[in-house]
Design a protein around this motif. Structure first.
Motif, PDB file in Angstrom:
ATOM      1  N   LEU A 238      46.502  30.461  45.393  1.00 44.92           N
ATOM      2  CA  LEU A 238      45.218  30.695  45.311  1.00 44.92           C
ATOM      3  C   LEU A 238      44.899  31.685  44.001  1.00 44.92           C
ATOM      4  O   LEU A 238      43.870  31.224  43.605  1.00 44.92           O
ATOM      5  CB  LEU A 238      44.793  31.623  46.474  1.00 44.92           C
ATOM      6  CG  LEU A 238      44.879  30.614  47.696  1.00 44.92           C
ATOM      7  CD1 LEU A 238      44.750  31.619  49.141  1.00 44.92           C
ATOM      8  CD2 LEU A 238      43.783  29.697  47.975  1.00 44.92           C
ATOM      9  N   TRP A 239      45.749  32.540  43.840  1.00 42.52           N
ATOM     10  CA  TRP A 239      45.805  33.518  42.399  1.00 42.52           C
ATOM     11  C   TRP A 239      45.633  32.402  41.298  1.00 42.52           C
ATOM     12  O   TRP A 239      44.993  32.650  40.416  1.00 42.52           O
ATOM     13  CB  TRP A 239      46.759  34.501  42.487  1.00 42.52           C
ATOM     14  CG  TRP A 239      46.802  35.160  41.223  1.00 42.52           C
ATOM     15  CD1 TRP A 239      47.716  34.953  40.154  1.00 42.52           C
ATOM     16  CD2 TRP A 239      45.807  36.308  40.785  1.00 42.52           C
ATOM     17  NE1 TRP A 239      47.393  35.884  38.975  1.00 42.52           N
ATOM     18  CE2 TRP A 239      46.025  36.548  39.507  1.00 42.52           C
ATOM     19  CE3 TRP A 239      44.798  36.712  41.383  1.00 42.52           C
ATOM     20  CZ2 TRP A 239      45.536  37.435  38.863  1.00 42.52           C
ATOM     21  CZ3 TRP A 239      44.075  37.862  40.810  1.00 42.52           C
ATOM     22  CH2 TRP A 239      44.316  38.398  39.554  1.00 42.52           C
ATOM     23  N   GLU A 240      46.627  31.524  41.215  1.00 43.42           N
ATOM     24  CA  GLU A 240      46.581  30.727  39.845  1.00 43.42           C
ATOM     25  C   GLU A 240      45.326  29.728  39.911  1.00 43.42           C
ATOM     26  O   GLU A 240      44.821  29.766  38.865  1.00 43.42           O
ATOM     27  CB  GLU A 240      48.083  29.939  40.159  1.00 43.42           C
ATOM     28  CG  GLU A 240      49.171  30.430  39.938  1.00 43.42           C
ATOM     29  CD  GLU A 240      49.313  31.111  38.575  1.00 43.42           C
ATOM     30  OE1 GLU A 240      48.882  30.473  37.572  1.00 43.42           O
ATOM     31  OE2 GLU A 240      50.306  31.995  38.214  1.00 43.42           O
ATOM     32  N   LYS A 241      44.870  29.209  41.211  1.00 40.32           N
ATOM     33  CA  LYS A 241      43.530  28.525  41.020  1.00 40.32           C
ATOM     34  C   LYS A 241      42.462  29.223  40.474  1.00 40.32           C
ATOM     35  O   LYS A 241      41.635  28.818  39.780  1.00 40.32           O
ATOM     36  CB  LYS A 241      43.453  27.839  42.456  1.00 40.32           C
ATOM     37  CG  LYS A 241      42.317  27.101  42.447  1.00 40.32           C
ATOM     38  CD  LYS A 241      41.937  26.690  44.070  1.00 40.32           C
ATOM     39  CE  LYS A 241      40.706  25.879  44.208  1.00 40.32           C
ATOM     40  NZ  LYS A 241      40.282  25.561  45.546  1.00 40.32           N
ATOM     41  N   ALA A 242      42.375  30.536  41.135  1.00 39.23           N
ATOM     42  CA  ALA A 242      41.239  31.316  40.785  1.00 39.23           C
ATOM     43  C   ALA A 242      41.348  31.814  39.045  1.00 39.23           C
ATOM     44  O   ALA A 242      40.261  31.581  38.622  1.00 39.23           O
ATOM     45  CB  ALA A 242      41.515  32.655  41.433  1.00 39.23           C
ATOM     46  N   SER A 243      42.328  31.934  38.578  1.00 35.85           N
ATOM     47  CA  SER A 243      42.455  32.162  37.424  1.00 35.85           C
ATOM     48  C   SER A 243      42.272  30.929  36.646  1.00 35.85           C
ATOM     49  O   SER A 243      41.490  31.010  35.568  1.00 35.85           O
ATOM     50  CB  SER A 243      43.883  32.581  36.987  1.00 35.85           C
ATOM     51  OG  SER A 243      44.178  32.438  35.631  1.00 35.85           O
ATOM     52  N   LEU A 244      42.505  29.683  36.960  1.00 32.44           N
ATOM     53  CA  LEU A 244      42.063  28.498  36.264  1.00 32.44           C
ATOM     54  C   LEU A 244      40.578  28.388  36.337  1.00 32.44           C
ATOM     55  O   LEU A 244      39.991  27.967  35.378  1.00 32.44           O
ATOM     56  CB  LEU A 244      42.880  27.367  36.757  1.00 32.44           C
ATOM     57  CG  LEU A 244      44.260  27.554  36.309  1.00 32.44           C
ATOM     58  CD1 LEU A 244      45.124  26.336  37.097  1.00 32.44           C
ATOM     59  CD2 LEU A 244      44.434  27.218  34.870  1.00 32.44           C
ATOM     60  N   ILE A 248      37.751  28.011  33.168  1.00 27.13           N
ATOM     61  CA  ILE A 248      37.070  26.939  32.788  1.00 27.13           C
ATOM     62  C   ILE A 248      35.442  27.050  33.112  1.00 27.13           C
ATOM     63  O   ILE A 248      34.645  26.286  32.965  1.00 27.13           O
ATOM     64  CB  ILE A 248      37.353  25.424  33.738  1.00 27.13           C
ATOM     65  CG1 ILE A 248      37.191  25.798  35.270  1.00 27.13           C
ATOM     66  CG2 ILE A 248      38.848  25.310  33.112  1.00 27.13           C
ATOM     67  CD1 ILE A 248      37.401  24.413  35.870  1.00 27.13           C
ATOM     68  N   GLY A 249      35.234  28.485  33.546  1.00 24.51           N
ATOM     69  CA  GLY A 249      33.797  28.772  33.589  1.00 24.51           C
ATOM     70  C   GLY A 249      33.038  28.430  34.877  1.00 24.51           C
ATOM     71  O   GLY A 249      31.966  28.164  34.945  1.00 24.51           O
ATOM     72  N   GLN A 250      33.793  28.595  35.930  1.00 23.74           N
ATOM     73  CA  GLN A 250      33.216  28.546  37.307  1.00 23.74           C
ATOM     74  C   GLN A 250      33.613  29.869  38.057  1.00 23.74           C
ATOM     75  O   GLN A 250      34.445  29.704  39.014  1.00 23.74           O
ATOM     76  CB  GLN A 250      34.032  27.101  38.045  1.00 23.74           C
ATOM     77  CG  GLN A 250      33.821  25.803  37.354  1.00 23.74           C
ATOM     78  CD  GLN A 250      34.015  24.751  38.038  1.00 23.74           C
ATOM     79  OE1 GLN A 250      34.520  24.886  39.451  1.00 23.74           O
ATOM     80  NE2 GLN A 250      34.343  23.503  37.315  1.00 23.74           N
ATOM     81  N   PRO A 251      32.857  30.664  37.624  1.00 21.69           N
ATOM     82  CA  PRO A 251      33.262  31.927  38.487  1.00 21.69           C
ATOM     83  C   PRO A 251      33.116  32.309  39.940  1.00 21.69           C
ATOM     84  O   PRO A 251      33.568  32.603  40.690  1.00 21.69           O
ATOM     85  CB  PRO A 251      32.300  33.074  37.642  1.00 21.69           C
ATOM     86  CG  PRO A 251      31.173  32.231  37.108  1.00 21.69           C
ATOM     87  CD  PRO A 251      31.809  30.842  36.781  1.00 21.69           C
TER      88      PRO A 251
END
Length: 415
Positions: A238-244, A248-251
């Motif tokens: 989940l942390w890696e996904k949130a970082s990505l 890519i500009g999807q806060p």
């Protein structure tokens, strides 16, 4: 015997109904297989999983051509219907002879067993049990690959894919060949197909996410992480996904991911929770939701120690980072009074501790905004002793706070 002969048409109708139902089931299975293939094709072409992830396959590649060749037409439904009609004609001819009635009854159980064996065989095929002759070709391909005969191994693997498209080992070995040849993009495509066919292997999907990130294909990396998360809701994924997603500009999607992570991480893992809260506050501040950022950081301070915000002693570097961000959020929300109460509590609970220059400046800014200019000037002395070139942003923040305080004083004084 007469009763048996009279009841035989009913049994005949029942068996005919069973055959029709079996044919319908077969047709439904074929339709389901076709729909699954269409969905997979659409997913390969579009590659959007609706959660920020995307991947595409190179349709001009030899792999795509092999997959296309493997899509042969299924058995004709018309021929199946003709076979059943012929069976019914033979069956009626037999049933019209009274002496054959008992014989037919004796044959019925065997017929059921044969049908059961046939269905079992279909289920085994659906589970991916490869025929021995195709397995032999795959074994030859692996042997050729082991002896570095990459060209011959590729031909064998493409033949396996044409004959048995659901073999993950063939795609995986083909990906290894592309890796040996230095074609990382095509290798990754093969590995992704192998992962789809393998099933719930979250470690493989995580590895593919890392490979996609190395190739700067961030949406494909998110897609792979989504697959891993469906198998295992690991906070690290989940942390890696949130970082990505943030990259890519999807806060907003990143915020959802981090909130899910906080629900999964136990309170004992403070470092992970701190990183998630800090990133959440930054993202909330990015989308101009300052109140949510304040709430997130307040929750962290309440959970950091048994005393919560009432006990701000023995602060770690992580605690100081949170306090600095929280004070900045209070200033951005034009609530200098709340920021001042927080910072004065920090100073009071940590007498003799030299606080970071960022927190010292936030303290002075809050005092200036509250029009306590003498106290603000005294608190800001450590900043004034530094060169402007070292902390230009802090000097700008201080100048802006003094400007706002002066403008407020002029407005209050009136004409």
């Amino acid at each position: 015997q007469k009763m048996n002969r009279e009841s035989s048409p009913m049994e005949e109708d029942d068996e005919e109904d069973e055959e029709e139902e079996e044919l319908e089931d077969q047709n439904e299975e074929e339709d389901d297989d076709e729909s699954e293939e269409e969905e997979m094709d659409e997913e390969f072409e579009q590659g959007d999983d609706g959660e920020g992830g995307r991947f595409t396959l190179a349709h001009d590649s030899e792999l795509a051509k092999a997959i296309a060749r493997s899509k042969g037409s299924s058995s004709s439904k018309k021929s199946s219907l003709e076979q059943i009609k012929k069976h019914r004609v033979v069956k009626k001819l037999v049933m019209d002879v009274p002496e054959m009635d008992d014989i037919w009854q004796d044959l019925a159980p065997r017929k059921t067993k044969r049908r059961t064996r046939r269905r079992r065989r279909k289920r085994m095929e659906g589970r991916g049990i490869m025929p021995s002759e195709i397995a032999d070709i795959l074994g030859e391909a692996n042997t050729l690959f082991a002896f570095s005969d990459l060209g011959a191994a590729r031909e064998k693997l493409l033949e396996v894919i044409r004959l048995w498209p659901s073999s993950p080992d063939a795609y995986h070995t083909l990906g290894l060949i592309h890796e040996e040849e230095g074609d990382a993009k095509r290798a990754l495509e093969c590995f992704i197909i192998a992962a789809h066919l393998t099933g719930k292997d979250n470690h493989l999907w995580r590895r593919l996410a890392d490979m996609s990130r190395e190739q700067e294909n961030y949406q494909q990396a998110i897609y792979c992480l989504n697959r891993a998360i469906k198998n295992c809701m690991d906070p690290e994924y989940l942390w890696e996904k949130a970082s990505l997603l943030s990259m890519i500009g999807q806060p907003r999607k990143a915020i959802e991911c981090l909130n899910t992570m906080l629900r999964k991480v136990p309170e004992s893992e403070k470092e992970h929770r701190f990183n998630a809260c800090k990133e959440l506050a930054r993202l909330y501040h990015q989308i101009e939701d300052t109140s949510a950022a304040i709430q997130t950081l307040d929750n962290w301070l309440e959970q950091r120690a048994p005393g919560g915000k009432a006990n701000l002693s023995d602060l770690t570097d992580s605690d100081l980072d949170v306090i600095n961000m929280l004070a900045e959020c209070h200033i951005a929300a034009k609530d200098a009074a709340q920021g001042l109460r927080l910072l004065e509590a920090v100073v009071r609970c940590n007498a003799g501790l030299v606080l970071p220059i960022d927190i010292v400046v936030k303290h002075g800014v809050c005092l200036a905004l509250m029009r306590r200019h003498t106290s603000a000037y005294a608190v800001l002395q450590p900043l004034f002793q530094q060169p402007v070139s070292v902390f230009p942003d802090l000097f700008l923040d201080t100048a802006e706070a003094l400007r706002q305080a002066a403008a407020g004083a002029v407005e209050q004084a009136g004409p």
